[in-house]
Write an enzyme that holds these catalytic residues in place. Structure first.
Site, PDB file in Angstrom:
ATOM      1  N   HIS A   1       8.896 -10.745  18.482  1.00 42.51           N
ATOM      2  CA  HIS A   1       8.502 -10.057  17.247  1.00 42.51           C
ATOM      3  C   HIS A   1       7.236 -10.656  16.624  1.00 42.51           C
ATOM      4  O   HIS A   1       6.526  -9.983  15.879  1.00 42.51           O
ATOM      5  CB  HIS A   1       9.662 -10.101  16.257  1.00 42.51           C
ATOM      6  CG  HIS A   1       9.733  -8.932  15.353  1.00 42.51           C
ATOM      7  ND1 HIS A   1      10.908  -8.464  14.818  1.00 42.51           N
ATOM      8  CD2 HIS A   1       8.783  -8.112  14.863  1.00 42.51           C
ATOM      9  CE1 HIS A   1      10.669  -7.416  14.042  1.00 42.51           C
ATOM     10  NE2 HIS A   1       9.380  -7.198  14.061  1.00 42.51           N
TER      11      HIS A   1
ATOM     12  N   TYR B   1      16.270  -5.611  11.946  1.00 40.06           N
ATOM     13  CA  TYR B   1      16.293  -4.405  11.116  1.00 40.06           C
ATOM     14  C   TYR B   1      17.719  -4.178  10.620  1.00 40.06           C
ATOM     15  O   TYR B   1      18.583  -3.698  11.367  1.00 40.06           O
ATOM     16  CB  TYR B   1      15.810  -3.182  11.895  1.00 40.06           C
ATOM     17  CG  TYR B   1      14.358  -3.243  12.332  1.00 40.06           C
ATOM     18  CD1 TYR B   1      13.478  -4.167  11.790  1.00 40.06           C
ATOM     19  CD2 TYR B   1      13.880  -2.373  13.302  1.00 40.06           C
ATOM     20  CE1 TYR B   1      12.148  -4.214  12.205  1.00 40.06           C
ATOM     21  CE2 TYR B   1      12.554  -2.414  13.707  1.00 40.06           C
ATOM     22  CZ  TYR B   1      11.698  -3.343  13.155  1.00 40.06           C
ATOM     23  OH  TYR B   1      10.387  -3.390  13.570  1.00 40.06           O
TER      24      TYR B   1
ATOM     25  N   SER C   1       3.421   1.146  11.857  1.00 41.73           N
ATOM     26  CA  SER C   1       2.871   1.544  10.550  1.00 41.73           C
ATOM     27  C   SER C   1       1.582   2.356  10.706  1.00 41.73           C
ATOM     28  O   SER C   1       0.590   2.092  10.033  1.00 41.73           O
ATOM     29  CB  SER C   1       2.623   0.321   9.655  1.00 41.73           C
ATOM     30  OG  SER C   1       3.833  -0.283   9.282  1.00 41.73           O
ATOM     31  N   PRO C   2       1.570   3.355  11.602  1.00 39.31           N
ATOM     32  CA  PRO C   2       0.353   4.153  11.785  1.00 39.31           C
ATOM     33  C   PRO C   2       0.020   5.007  10.563  1.00 39.31           C
ATOM     34  O   PRO C   2      -1.083   5.525  10.457  1.00 39.31           O
ATOM     35  CB  PRO C   2       0.696   5.036  12.989  1.00 39.31           C
ATOM     36  CG  PRO C   2       2.183   5.171  12.947  1.00 39.31           C
ATOM     37  CD  PRO C   2       2.679   3.839  12.457  1.00 39.31           C
ATOM     38  N   LEU C   3       0.985   5.107   9.643  1.00 42.72           N
ATOM     39  CA  LEU C   3       0.770   5.882   8.419  1.00 42.72           C
ATOM     40  C   LEU C   3       0.660   4.980   7.198  1.00 42.72           C
ATOM     41  O   LEU C   3       0.880   5.409   6.063  1.00 42.72           O
ATOM     42  CB  LEU C   3       1.899   6.903   8.231  1.00 42.72           C
ATOM     43  CG  LEU C   3       2.001   7.941   9.359  1.00 42.72           C
ATOM     44  CD1 LEU C   3       3.212   8.836   9.172  1.00 42.72           C
ATOM     45  CD2 LEU C   3       0.723   8.774   9.422  1.00 42.72           C
ATOM     46  N   GLY C   4       0.305   3.714   7.443  1.00 44.26           N
ATOM     47  CA  GLY C   4       0.090   2.807   6.328  1.00 44.26           C
ATOM     48  C   GLY C   4       1.295   2.667   5.422  1.00 44.26           C
ATOM     49  O   GLY C   4       1.168   2.629   4.207  1.00 44.26           O
ATOM     50  N   ARG C   5       2.498   2.596   6.034  1.00 39.79           N
ATOM     51  CA  ARG C   5       3.762   2.516   5.284  1.00 39.79           C
ATOM     52  C   ARG C   5       3.917   3.686   4.311  1.00 39.79           C
ATOM     53  O   ARG C   5       4.403   3.540   3.193  1.00 39.79           O
ATOM     54  CB  ARG C   5       3.879   1.171   4.562  1.00 39.79           C
ATOM     55  CG  ARG C   5       3.951   0.018   5.532  1.00 39.79           C
ATOM     56  CD  ARG C   5       4.033  -1.345   4.877  1.00 39.79           C
ATOM     57  NE  ARG C   5       4.151  -2.353   5.932  1.00 39.79           N
ATOM     58  CZ  ARG C   5       3.138  -2.808   6.656  1.00 39.79           C
ATOM     59  NH1 ARG C   5       1.920  -2.355   6.424  1.00 39.79           N
ATOM     60  NH2 ARG C   5       3.316  -3.682   7.611  1.00 39.79           N
ATOM     61  N   GLY C   6       3.477   4.833   4.773  1.00 36.25           N
ATOM     62  CA  GLY C   6       3.666   6.060   4.020  1.00 36.25           C
ATOM     63  C   GLY C   6       2.480   6.487   3.184  1.00 36.25           C
ATOM     64  O   GLY C   6       2.374   7.658   2.803  1.00 36.25           O
TER      65      GLY C   6
END
Length: 333
Positions: A130, A56, A209-214
Site C-alpha cells: 500500500h 478499508y 482518486s481520478p476524480l480528485g475525491r469527488g
C-alpha cells in the site's frame, strides 16, 4: 466496456476499474446493500477490475466484496493491498496517529493470509504494497511478496505511491506489474519521473482518486462536512483551497457541457487518453455513478480539445496537499 492489457501479463482488464474503498469508509456512512447492488451491476456492464485493501473498514471491504467474488470468481480480477496497521485503542486514516505502515517480510505473509480468508479465495490476482515502508528496504518487502507468487497465493505484484527509484529496485527483485498512485487533473506530479519509469519497465499505471475525491465531478458545491467523511480534514478541502480549486472544476464543466458529457466523464477520459497503459479506478458505492464513470470510455477528444483540457490543468495551480502532513510523508517513497 473497452479493455486494456495489464503490464506484460497479457491479462485484459476493463479500461476503467472500480475503487471500492468508499463502500466501507472515508466517504460517509456504509450501506452494504447499496454497495452489493453496485458490485453486481459492475459485472453486468463489464467493469471487472476491482480494487480493495485490508485497511478499508479494517477488513470490512474485503469481506463485503467476497459476497460477489465467490460465486463470480472467474469473472473478477481482484486487487488488494497490505501494509497499514491500526495501533491499539485508536482509529485513523493512513498516515494519521492512529495508523502505522508495516512492510516487514513477516507481516507481508501474515497480511496476505488474512486477506485471502476475508475474500474467501485461494489466490489474489494483484497484490500491492500500500506504500513503501521507509524503514524496510523495498527489496525485502517485494522479496516476501515474490514468495507469495511462488506459493500460488498471489498472481501479480504491485506497488502504491512508489518513487521511480523504488520501482527500479523492486523490479530487480521481482517484476512489478502495476503501480497504483494518485493521478488526475488535480495531481500530476508523477508525470515527470515516475510515469516514464513505468513505461520503461512495462508497468501499468492504475490511477486512484481520478476524480480528485469527488471534486472533479462538479457536484460538490460545499466542503463535505459529514462526521464520517474524512475529506473535511484534507488540505485541498479547506475553505480557501476549496474555493480556488473549484475554478478549475468550473472551467472543466464548461468544456464538458460543450462535449455533451459530465465533468466526471471528461476527467476520466482525459486520463484514458494519456496512454493505453493507464487504467483508472474511480470509486463509488452507487449504481448511477458507476454507470456514469464507465461511460467515460466513449468520450473522445480531438487534439485541440485534449490540449485545452491539459492547458487548463497546467495553468490553474491546485492549492493544498492531497493528504495531511503525516500521510504525505508516505507518498512517492
Amino acid at each position: 466496456m473497452n479493455y486494456r492489457t495489464l503490464g506484460k501479463t497479457g491479462e485484459k482488464l476493463s479500461a476503467i476499474g472500480l475503487g471500492c474503498m468508499g463502500m466501507s469508509f472515508a466517504y460517509g456512512p456504509r450501506d452494504d446493500k447499496q454497495s452489493v447492488d453496485t458490485l453486481k451491476h459492475a459485472l453486468d456492464i463489464g467493469v471487472s477490475f476491482w480494487d480493495t485493501a485490508d485497511m478499508y473498514g479494517m477488513g470490512h471491504n474485503e469481506s463485503l466484496i467476497s459476497e460477489i467474488l465467490v460465486p463470480n470468481r472467474d469473472k473478477i480480477f481482484i486487487a488488494t493491498k497490505f501494509g497499514f496497521r491500526q495501533k491499539e485503542n485508536s482509529s485513523g486514516f493512513s498516515g494519521t496517529p492512529g495508523t502505522y505502515f508495516d512492510g516487514r517480510p513477516e507481516y507481508v505473509k501474515q497480511a496476505c493470509e488474512a486477506s485471502l480468508k476475508r475474500l474467501k479465495t485461494d489466490t489474489i490476482d494483484l497484490y500491492y504494497s500500500h506504500r513503501v515502508d521507509p524503514n524496510v528496504p523495498i527489496e525485502e518487502t517485494v522479496g516476501a511478496m515474490a514468495d507469495l507468487v511462488k506459493e500460488g497465493k498471489v498472481r501479480y505484484l504491485g506497488l502504491s505511491e512508489a518513487s521511480a527509484a523504488s520501482l527500479k529496485k523492486a523490479f530487480v527483485e521481482h517484476p512489478i506489474t502495476a503501480l497504483q498512485s494518485e493521478y488526475s487533473l488535480f495531481t500530476r506530479d508523477l508525470e515527470k519521473e515516475i510515469l516514464p519509469v513505468c513505461r520503461e519497465l512495462g508497468i501499468t499505471l492504475v490511477p486512484y482518486s481520478p476524480l480528485g475525491r469527488g471534486m472533479l465531478t462538479g457536484t460538490l458545491k460545499d466542503i463535505p462536512a459529514g462526521e464520517e467523511d474524512y475529506r473535511k480534514n484534507l488540505p485541498r478541502f479547506q475553505e480557501e483551497s476549496f474555493k480556488h480549486n473549484k475554478k478549475l472544476v468550473d472551467k472543466l464543466g464548461e468544456i464538458a457541457e460543450r462535449k455533451n458529457c459530465t465533468p466526471a466523464q471528461l476527467a476520466i477520459a482525459w486520463l484514458l487518453h494519456q496512454g493505453e497503459d493507464i487504467i483508472p479506478i474511480p470509486g463509488t458505492k452507487k449504481v448511477r455513478y458507476l454507470e456514469e464513470n464507465a461511460a467515460a470510455v466513449d468520450v473522445t477528444f480531438s487534439e485541440e480539445e485534449l490540449k485545452a483540457v491539459t492547458d487548463l490543468s497546467d495553468n490553474i495551480q491546485v492549492l493544498g496537499d492531497r493528504y495531511a502532513e503525516g500521510a504525505m510523508k508516505l507518498v512517492n517513497n
